[in-house]
Design an enzyme around this catalytic site. Structure first.
Site, PDB file in Angstrom:
ATOM      1  CG  HIS A  10      -2.300   0.590   0.881  1.00 46.57           C
ATOM      2  ND1 HIS A  10      -3.441   0.314   1.618  1.00 46.57           N
ATOM      3  CD2 HIS A  10      -2.698   1.442  -0.089  1.00 46.57           C
ATOM      4  CE1 HIS A  10      -4.475   0.961   1.102  1.00 46.57           C
ATOM      5  NE2 HIS A  10      -4.046   1.661   0.081  1.00 46.57           N
ATOM      6  CG  ASP A  40      -4.753  -3.326   2.239  1.00 48.64           C
ATOM      7  OD1 ASP A  40      -4.821  -4.565   2.130  1.00 48.64           O
ATOM      8  OD2 ASP A  40      -3.815  -2.744   2.806  1.00 48.64           O
ATOM      9  CD  GLU A  56      -0.181  -4.423   1.512  1.00 50.89           C
ATOM     10  OE1 GLU A  56       0.440  -5.508   1.552  1.00 50.89           O
ATOM     11  OE2 GLU A  56       0.328  -3.353   1.892  1.00 50.89           O
ATOM     12  CG  ASP A  97      -5.383  -5.509   4.971  1.00 47.30           C
ATOM     13  OD1 ASP A  97      -6.290  -4.665   4.945  1.00 47.30           O
ATOM     14  OD2 ASP A  97      -4.205  -5.219   5.270  1.00 47.30           O
ATOM     15  CG  ASP A 124      -6.127  -0.729   4.710  1.00 40.38           C
ATOM     16  OD1 ASP A 124      -5.959  -1.760   5.382  1.00 40.38           O
ATOM     17  OD2 ASP A 124      -5.193  -0.157   4.116  1.00 40.38           O
ATOM     18  CG  HIS A 153      -4.129  -2.534   8.876  1.00 42.27           C
ATOM     19  ND1 HIS A 153      -4.243  -3.444   7.847  1.00 42.27           N
ATOM     20  CD2 HIS A 153      -3.836  -3.255   9.985  1.00 42.27           C
ATOM     21  CE1 HIS A 153      -4.026  -4.671   8.315  1.00 42.27           C
ATOM     22  NE2 HIS A 153      -3.777  -4.581   9.604  1.00 42.27           N
ATOM     23  CG  ASP A 178      -2.611   1.845   5.547  1.00 43.37           C
ATOM     24  OD1 ASP A 178      -2.248   0.997   6.373  1.00 43.37           O
ATOM     25  OD2 ASP A 178      -3.071   1.548   4.430  1.00 43.37           O
ATOM     26  CG  HIS A 223       2.429  -1.750   4.543  1.00 44.37           C
ATOM     27  ND1 HIS A 223       1.854  -2.987   4.309  1.00 44.37           N
ATOM     28  CD2 HIS A 223       2.844  -1.784   5.832  1.00 44.37           C
ATOM     29  CE1 HIS A 223       1.900  -3.713   5.415  1.00 44.37           C
ATOM     30  NE2 HIS A 223       2.509  -3.010   6.346  1.00 44.37           N
TER      31      HIS A 223
END
Length: 289
Positions: free
Chosen positions: A107, A238, A283, A240, A133, A135, A137, A150
């Protein structure tokens, strides 16, 4: 007769922003899975621009653990240089009336792609950023537990972090993205210090709790209303953000993510706005899938 819409596809085999090898194979895996054929079947004209050059970790070990004002950002010089190259390559190739898909890669590449998406949209056009995402980030070298860039990419786009990351476009320190232009969705793994940044920055953030309570349809409607006055959307997806039960091939999987239908319905509803111009898909690590 209406002219067919052009989509330019850029592969970005970046893996220096994180610590799991294999994510650099993501662009090849998505191409092998039939990305061009599926897009062509929808009536688009596809121009695959190949891969943007990136460095390998083995060539860059001297800059692993780079210290930045009492913080750490691994491979900072290399990541910054690659993101500048991403920005310049997209700027040179993507026309205002075209769409772009940027396949990665980790990312951190979005530091370059988002800046380019904004600058190729056309003068006076307003671009919203939807960050999907697990997360946020939004770490910096000073707050990141891992030092992996990332996890700093959105913070850099907002103007937080080393100058080499916040000035990718060469436009000075002023951030390329304003907090009111950003919506995050799918959050469920946010570092303690990072939470403070999310709250203080002014971005709009939705966790998986919001999705569970509201339902993805109502939440998507709310996001669409937020971006109603925008000319374009850039989606930074992303993988994930999705639950690892059906999307296991990511470096940082977190249980309790978007189901297949939730992710698909979100994209379907966003597509109805006809505002989506550029997209990151990041990712994917086929070694782990």
């Amino acid at each position: 007769m209406q002219q067919q819409q052009v989509i330019r596809v850029f592969g970005i085999p970046m893996d220096l922003g994180q610590s799991r090898r294999g994510v650099d194979m993501g662009p090849s895996a998505m191409r092998y899975a039939g990305l061009q054929e599926k897009l062509s079947s929808l009536g688009y004209v596809i121009h695959d621009e190949g891969n943007i050059a990136t460095a390998e970790a083995e060539q860059s070990l001297a800059h692993y653990g780079t210290e930045v004002i009492e913080g750490v950002a691994h491979f900072l010089p290399e990541v910054a240089q690659i993101c500048r190259g991403i920005y310049q390559r997209i700027l040179a190739c993507l026309q205002t009336d075209e769409r772009g898909i940027f396949i990665g890669g980790d990312h951190s590449m979005s530091i370059g792609t988002v800046a380019a998406a904004i600058n190729t949209a056309g003068q006076g056009k307003r671009v919203g950023l939807l960050w999907i995402d697990a997360h946020a980030d939004m770490n910096t070298p000073q707050t990141s537990p891992s030092g992996n860039i990332h996890g700093m990419s959105l913070a850099a786009l907002l103007g937080y972090g080393p100058d080499s990351l916040t000035q990718i476009s060469g436009a000075g320190r002023a951030p390329r993205v304003k907090p009111e232009d950003v919506v995050l969705i799918g959050l469920r793994d946010v570092d303690l210090e990072e939470r403070k940044m999310v709250k203080s920055s002014g971005v709009r953030a939705y966790t998986m709790h919001h999705i569970d309570v509201m339902g993805i349809s109502a939440l998507a409607d709310e996001i669409i209303r937020h971006f109603a006055t925008y000319d374009y959307l850039h989606i930074s997806l992303d993988l994930d953000s999705c639950d690892p039960t059906f999307a296991p091939g990511v470096g940082t999987p977190v249980r309790g993510g978007l189901s297949y239908r939730e992710a698909h319905l979100l994209m379907e509803m966003l597509a109805t706005t006809q505002k989506i111009r550029t997209v990151d898909v990041v990712e994917l690590n086929p070694i782990l899938d």
